[in-house]
Design an enzyme around this catalytic site. Structure first.
Site, PDB file in Angstrom:
ATOM      1  N   VAL A  19      73.897  43.489  -3.919  1.00 10.77           N
ATOM      2  CA  VAL A  19      74.832  43.816  -2.836  1.00 10.77           C
ATOM      3  C   VAL A  19      76.267  43.658  -3.308  1.00 10.77           C
ATOM      4  O   VAL A  19      77.113  44.538  -3.097  1.00 10.77           O
ATOM      5  CB  VAL A  19      74.568  42.916  -1.611  1.00 10.77           C
ATOM      6  CG1 VAL A  19      75.662  43.101  -0.558  1.00 10.77           C
ATOM      7  CG2 VAL A  19      73.205  43.231  -1.021  1.00 10.77           C
ATOM      8  N   LYS A  43      77.025  38.517 -16.003  1.00  7.95           N
ATOM      9  CA  LYS A  43      77.410  39.527 -15.017  1.00  7.95           C
ATOM     10  C   LYS A  43      78.908  39.804 -15.090  1.00  7.95           C
ATOM     11  O   LYS A  43      79.346  40.965 -15.048  1.00  7.95           O
ATOM     12  CB  LYS A  43      77.032  39.071 -13.606  1.00  7.95           C
ATOM     13  CG  LYS A  43      75.540  38.996 -13.343  1.00  7.95           C
ATOM     14  CD  LYS A  43      75.273  38.513 -11.916  1.00  7.95           C
ATOM     15  CE  LYS A  43      73.784  38.434 -11.631  1.00  7.95           C
ATOM     16  NZ  LYS A  43      73.496  37.916 -10.270  1.00  7.95           N
ATOM     17  N   LYS A 212      71.670  43.150  11.932  1.00  8.75           N
ATOM     18  CA  LYS A 212      71.022  43.235  10.622  1.00  8.75           C
ATOM     19  C   LYS A 212      69.542  42.875  10.725  1.00  8.75           C
ATOM     20  O   LYS A 212      68.685  43.564  10.162  1.00  8.75           O
ATOM     21  CB  LYS A 212      71.735  42.292   9.644  1.00  8.75           C
ATOM     22  CG  LYS A 212      71.041  42.114   8.306  1.00  8.75           C
ATOM     23  CD  LYS A 212      71.016  43.387   7.483  1.00  8.75           C
ATOM     24  CE  LYS A 212      70.443  43.113   6.100  1.00  8.75           C
ATOM     25  NZ  LYS A 212      70.403  44.316   5.273  1.00  8.75           N
ATOM     26  N   ASN A 216      66.251  45.444  10.042  1.00 12.40           N
ATOM     27  CA  ASN A 216      65.203  45.161   9.066  1.00 12.40           C
ATOM     28  C   ASN A 216      63.843  44.981   9.727  1.00 12.40           C
ATOM     29  O   ASN A 216      62.813  45.419   9.200  1.00 12.40           O
ATOM     30  CB  ASN A 216      65.567  43.919   8.247  1.00 12.40           C
ATOM     31  CG  ASN A 216      66.576  44.237   7.151  1.00 12.40           C
ATOM     32  OD1 ASN A 216      66.975  45.380   6.976  1.00 12.40           O
ATOM     33  ND2 ASN A 216      66.988  43.221   6.416  1.00 12.40           N
ATOM     34  N   ASN A 227      51.214  52.651   8.688  1.00  9.28           N
ATOM     35  CA  ASN A 227      50.042  52.248   7.912  1.00  9.28           C
ATOM     36  C   ASN A 227      48.818  52.034   8.801  1.00  9.28           C
ATOM     37  O   ASN A 227      47.694  52.384   8.418  1.00  9.28           O
ATOM     38  CB  ASN A 227      50.346  50.982   7.117  1.00  9.28           C
ATOM     39  CG  ASN A 227      51.239  51.246   5.921  1.00  9.28           C
ATOM     40  OD1 ASN A 227      51.319  52.378   5.442  1.00  9.28           O
ATOM     41  ND2 ASN A 227      51.911  50.221   5.430  1.00  9.28           N
ATOM     42  N   TYR A 259      63.473  54.636  24.527  1.00  9.70           N
ATOM     43  CA  TYR A 259      62.709  53.393  24.712  1.00  9.70           C
ATOM     44  C   TYR A 259      63.307  52.191  23.983  1.00  9.70           C
ATOM     45  O   TYR A 259      62.855  51.062  24.194  1.00  9.70           O
ATOM     46  CB  TYR A 259      61.240  53.559  24.270  1.00  9.70           C
ATOM     47  CG  TYR A 259      60.528  54.727  24.882  1.00  9.70           C
ATOM     48  CD1 TYR A 259      60.371  54.818  26.265  1.00  9.70           C
ATOM     49  CD2 TYR A 259      60.022  55.753  24.098  1.00  9.70           C
ATOM     50  CE1 TYR A 259      59.722  55.895  26.840  1.00  9.70           C
ATOM     51  CE2 TYR A 259      59.363  56.842  24.666  1.00  9.70           C
ATOM     52  CZ  TYR A 259      59.223  56.907  26.035  1.00  9.70           C
ATOM     53  OH  TYR A 259      58.590  57.969  26.610  1.00  9.70           O
ATOM     54  N   CYS A 270      49.471  55.902  31.227  1.00  8.65           N
ATOM     55  CA  CYS A 270      49.228  56.338  29.850  1.00  8.65           C
ATOM     56  C   CYS A 270      49.282  55.213  28.822  1.00  8.65           C
ATOM     57  O   CYS A 270      48.299  54.976  28.111  1.00  8.65           O
ATOM     58  CB  CYS A 270      50.229  57.423  29.452  1.00  8.65           C
ATOM     59  SG  CYS A 270      50.101  58.936  30.418  1.00  8.65           S
ATOM     60  N   LYS A 273      46.586  52.247  28.937  1.00  8.63           N
ATOM     61  CA  LYS A 273      45.242  52.813  28.760  1.00  8.63           C
ATOM     62  C   LYS A 273      45.014  53.299  27.333  1.00  8.63           C
ATOM     63  O   LYS A 273      43.971  53.014  26.723  1.00  8.63           O
ATOM     64  CB  LYS A 273      45.060  53.980  29.742  1.00  8.63           C
ATOM     65  CG  LYS A 273      43.793  54.809  29.526  1.00  8.63           C
ATOM     66  CD  LYS A 273      43.722  55.965  30.496  1.00  8.63           C
ATOM     67  CE  LYS A 273      44.777  57.015  30.244  1.00  8.63           C
ATOM     68  NZ  LYS A 273      44.517  57.788  28.998  1.00  8.63           N
ATOM     69  N   ARG A 333      50.280  52.955  39.184  1.00 12.95           N
ATOM     70  CA  ARG A 333      49.218  52.500  38.281  1.00 12.95           C
ATOM     71  C   ARG A 333      49.789  51.650  37.151  1.00 12.95           C
ATOM     72  O   ARG A 333      50.649  52.089  36.416  1.00 12.95           O
ATOM     73  CB  ARG A 333      48.447  53.700  37.734  1.00 12.95           C
ATOM     74  CG  ARG A 333      47.571  54.365  38.772  1.00 12.95           C
ATOM     75  CD  ARG A 333      46.976  55.660  38.256  1.00 12.95           C
ATOM     76  NE  ARG A 333      48.004  56.688  38.048  1.00 12.95           N
ATOM     77  CZ  ARG A 333      47.755  57.904  37.558  1.00 12.95           C
ATOM     78  NH1 ARG A 333      46.519  58.237  37.230  1.00 12.95           N
ATOM     79  NH2 ARG A 333      48.734  58.771  37.408  1.00 12.95           N
TER      80      ARG A 333
END
Length: 432
Positions: A19, A43, A212, A216, A227, A259, A270, A273, A333
């Protein structure tokens, strides 16, 4: 977009990891004078020689160009770096501890180094935290270490860089966040990025820190979701890639802000269920799908939090705005308002309800059966018009987003409003 002025600044970067080094290189490429600080001499030497300390696409070229132009350098001496800088961006690691908490040792060490330079400083220093830190860290950890409030301002400037695309993510950001209580310091840090085509989000310190984590966490949830859907597809001999590729074509509901707003529990005919059916099929295929299996329990916990919040109210007369599972429908419902009312009534609370689209005598079938099974005397609790509820109640529990007209009436009533659905985001001071 608001036009942002650009004046090259003198910037120190504390930490030359992924970073820090990318931030240092890219800011210097924008025209700033940047000096990186790191205890690792390798570095520091690499940057001063015009080399990237690690491989990241596009980074080597920027480091070479900016070091050669004299806009980018590095040192192991924090005091020397800060003597030439107006702002320091802290980019040190906050690795996980065994408990799962994040480690602050590197952050504390850097802040102590910065603090040691403040007594002799003549100009003000802005300390911008780029490291990922839990909400409250800037205020509760960083600021107390720095102490000299007249010489330092602390802001949070979280990074959104991915290894492998970090340079591209910096110069073409999808999000730029700066949080702080000092408006001038926040604006100053925002101006560092002025040459980049992105509108900065200027928020509070804790909001910036939390954004942040929200980003993530959502990225992790998306990977896990894809997955698990893929695992289900494999079990049913369905091409998972085709399912998710088509799923992503919906940019109105699926890949969109739809949402993604804190509010009340979901309901309706929906979502509950279909989640039950999907996890049932997963179990039949001997698949464990912990993310999908956790959604309904998570929804139940949100409902319980709402119940707890309402039960803490001292009001004798509770009015509830909304009975359907969401606005602009009369569908009851699996409406979360029904178990909320059921609990309140069971605890002896005095309750009345208003819903602009529901007349109990008119609804029928499974819609009517759902509510009358839970609350047989629901008809006696209903009010109409809204003014009847407002004249009776001491507190209004807003369990459904109102129309603009009814929203105005609720606010004008002067009653305490308990907002469960995020209907009053601009009026937090007036609602509970």
């Amino acid at each position: 977009m608001e036009e942002i002025s650009f004046t090259p600044s003198r910037i120190a970067i504390a930490g030359l990891g992924y970073v820090g080094c990318v931030t240092a290189a890219c800011l210097s490429s924008l025209g700033h004078k940047v000096i990186g600080v790191d205890r690792d001499g390798n570095k520091v030497r690499a940057v001063n020689e015009g080399r990237a300390p690690f491989y990241e696409p596009g980074l080597e070229e920027i480091v070479r160009e900016c070091a050669g132009a004299g806009r980018l350098s590095a040192t192991t001496d924090m005091a020397a770096a800060l003597a030439e800088s107006d702002v320091v961006l802290v980019c040190v690691g906050t690795p996980s501890e065994k408990s799962g908490n994040f480690g602050l040792e590197q952050l504390r060490n850097v802040c102590e180094e910065i603090a040691a330079t403040l007594p002799s400083r003549t100009g003000r220093l802005i300390v911008a935290i780029r490291s990922t830190v839990y909400p409250g860290t800037c205020e509760d950890v960083v600021a107390p270490i720095l102490q000299h409030a007249d010489k330092v301002a602390v802001v949070d400037n979280p990074e959104f860089l991915r290894e492998g695309t970090a340079v591209k993510d910096f110069v073409e950001p999808s999000l730029l966040v700066i949080g702080g209580n000092d408006a001038d310091a926040v604006r100053y840090v925002a101006d560092l990025y002025a040459p980049i085509s992105v509108e900065p989000c200027l928020v509070s310190t804790k909001t910036a820190e939390m954004i942040k984590y929200a980003c993530n966490s959502f990225h992790a949830v998306k990977v896990a979701f894809a997955n698990e859907i893929g695992a289900l597809c494999d079990g049913m001999k369905i091409p998972g890639y085709e399912v998710m590729e088509t799923f992503c074509k919906d940019t109105r509901l699926n890949i969109s802000p739809a949402y993604l707003k804190p509010g009340f529990a979901f309901g309706g005919s929906c979502l509950p269920k279909d989640l039950r059916a999907l996890t049932y099929r997963g179990n039949r295929l001997d698949l464990k799908l912990p993310l999908l299996e956790s959604v309904l329990p998570s929804n139940d916990r949100q409902l319980q939090r709402a119940i707890d919040r309402v039960m803490e109210l001292p009001a004798e007369r509770l009015g509830v705005f909304g009975l359907a599972f969401k606005e602009n429908t009369d569908d009851l419902r699996e409406s979360p308002v029904v178990p909320l009312l059921e609990f309140l009534i069971g605890k002896g609370r005095n309750v009345k309800v208003f819903d602009p689209h529901i007349q109990i005598d008119v609804i029928y079938g499974s819609n009517r059966n759902f509510v009358t099974k839970a609350i047989p005397h629901i008809g006696k609790l209903m009010c109409s018009p809204l003014e009847e509820l407002l004249s009776w109640a001491e507190t209004i529990v807003v369990a459904q987003k109102p129309s603009a007209e009814m929203r105005a009436a609720l606010l004008a009533s002067g009653l305490r409003l308990v907002d469960l659905v995020g209907a009053f985001p601009g009026y937090q001071a007036q609602v509970a």
